[in-house]
Write a protein that holds these residues in place. Structure first.
Motif, PDB file in Angstrom:
ATOM      1  N   ASP A 119       0.723  -1.122  -0.124  1.00 45.31           N
ATOM      2  CA  ASP A 119      -0.001   0.147   0.014  1.00 45.31           C
ATOM      3  C   ASP A 119       0.922   1.208  -0.012  1.00 45.31           C
ATOM      4  N   ARG A 120       1.924   1.323   0.849  1.00 42.37           N
ATOM      5  CA  ARG A 120       2.936   2.488   0.900  1.00 42.37           C
ATOM      6  C   ARG A 120       4.124   1.956   1.656  1.00 42.37           C
ATOM      7  N   GLY A 121       5.025   2.724   1.551  1.00 42.43           N
ATOM      8  CA  GLY A 121       6.217   2.347   2.364  1.00 42.43           C
ATOM      9  C   GLY A 121       7.320   3.149   1.866  1.00 42.43           C
ATOM     10  N   GLU A 122       8.678   2.962   2.373  1.00 40.23           N
ATOM     11  CA  GLU A 122       9.811   3.613   1.960  1.00 40.23           C
ATOM     12  C   GLU A 122      11.039   2.993   2.711  1.00 40.23           C
ATOM     13  N   THR A 123      12.256   3.657   2.340  1.00 41.87           N
ATOM     14  CA  THR A 123      13.325   3.382   2.947  1.00 41.87           C
ATOM     15  C   THR A 123      13.940   4.773   3.502  1.00 41.87           C
ATOM     16  N   LEU A 124      14.281   4.702   4.623  1.00 44.26           N
ATOM     17  CA  LEU A 124      14.856   5.949   5.265  1.00 44.26           C
ATOM     18  C   LEU A 124      16.290   5.566   6.117  1.00 44.26           C
ATOM     19  N   TRP A 125      17.115   6.475   6.149  1.00 40.47           N
ATOM     20  CA  TRP A 125      18.491   6.300   6.743  1.00 40.47           C
ATOM     21  C   TRP A 125      18.169   6.870   8.211  1.00 40.47           C
ATOM     22  N   LEU A 126      18.668   6.020   9.113  1.00 32.64           N
ATOM     23  CA  LEU A 126      18.765   6.260  10.362  1.00 32.64           C
ATOM     24  C   LEU A 126      19.896   7.332  10.859  1.00 32.64           C
ATOM     25  N   SER A 127      19.338   8.696  10.451  1.00 31.69           N
ATOM     26  CA  SER A 127      20.452   9.743  10.745  1.00 31.69           C
ATOM     27  C   SER A 127      19.498  10.942  11.152  1.00 31.69           C
ATOM     28  N   ALA A 128      20.135  11.992  11.330  1.00 32.32           N
ATOM     29  CA  ALA A 128      19.357  13.304  11.246  1.00 32.32           C
ATOM     30  C   ALA A 128      18.893  13.923  10.176  1.00 32.32           C
ATOM     31  N   ARG A 129      19.174  13.072   8.944  1.00 32.72           N
ATOM     32  CA  ARG A 129      18.944  13.388   7.680  1.00 32.72           C
ATOM     33  C   ARG A 129      18.023  12.187   6.978  1.00 32.72           C
ATOM     34  N   PRO A 130      17.121  11.673   7.413  1.00 33.51           N
ATOM     35  CA  PRO A 130      16.747  10.361   7.107  1.00 33.51           C
ATOM     36  C   PRO A 130      16.400  10.177   5.440  1.00 33.51           C
ATOM     37  N   ARG A 131      16.114  11.257   4.836  1.00 33.01           N
ATOM     38  CA  ARG A 131      15.633  11.078   3.421  1.00 33.01           C
ATOM     39  C   ARG A 131      16.821  11.520   2.626  1.00 33.01           C
TER      40      ARG A 131
END
Length: 183
Positions: free
Chosen positions: A8-20
């Motif tokens: 339905d929806r989702g994403e990959t984010l980085w585990l950091s202060a700038r996740p995108r």
């Protein structure tokens, strides 16, 4: 199982202060770490389950704590009380503050997540999941499958496959079978 589920929806984010920002690092981690999540809808019933898969830093405790805070906020923001599974190599033992934060947020009266392995094996002692390609079973459990307290945990195991003394990974895989009632 695209025959059964649709994303339905989702994403990959980085585990950091700038996740995108792809490849970003923060909080003391020098290796980029991520969380990938998705909301999966069962085609035949319309029921949904969220799946979060992550890998916390292996060196920086500050990074593990910040990653746990980030993941907890992400769960709260996205899952909205729907059934969920959180899994991954968290590089933190069961008593680590990052794990405690995921299980029992400060000031909360109810747990956010439960460790499926501990639901089925509360007193198990040989729980090490890092084996260094040598089959070691001592040490701490640092790989997890978490779910919400409302889920029924039918089974949960630390799998220790080997062939002729060889192991497929430096970690033992963990597995769980879950049932989300009434959903």
């Amino acid at each position: 199982r695209s025959d059964r589920w649709r994303l339905d929806r989702g994403e990959t984010l980085w585990l950091s202060a700038r996740p995108r920002t792809p490849g970003s690092t923060s909080w003391g981690n020098t290796i980029p770490r991520i969380v990938t999540w998705g909301r999966f809808v069962e085609k035949s019933t319309g029921r949904a389950v969220f799946v979060f898969n992550t890998h916390f830093d292996h060196r920086s405790q500050e990074s593990r704590l910040q990653s746990a805070r980030f993941l907890a906020r992400l769960i709260d923001d996205e899952a909205g009380g729907e059934p969920l599974i959180v899994m991954g190599d968290l590089n933190a033992g069961e008593s680590n503050a990052a794990i405690e934060l995921l299980k029992q947020p400060p000031g909360a009266s109810m747990p956010r997540l439960v460790d499926t392995y501990r639901v089925r094996h509360p007193g198990a002692e040989q729980v090490g999941t890092f084996n260094g390609f040598r089959g070691l079973t001592g040490g701490e459990k640092i790989d997890y499958v978490f779910t919400t307290p409302a889920a029924t945990v039918r089974a949960a195991e630390i799998l220790r496959p080997e062939r002729n003394g060889r192991y497929p990974s430096d970690h033992f895989p963990v597995s769980a079978q879950l049932v989300f009632e009434g959903r």
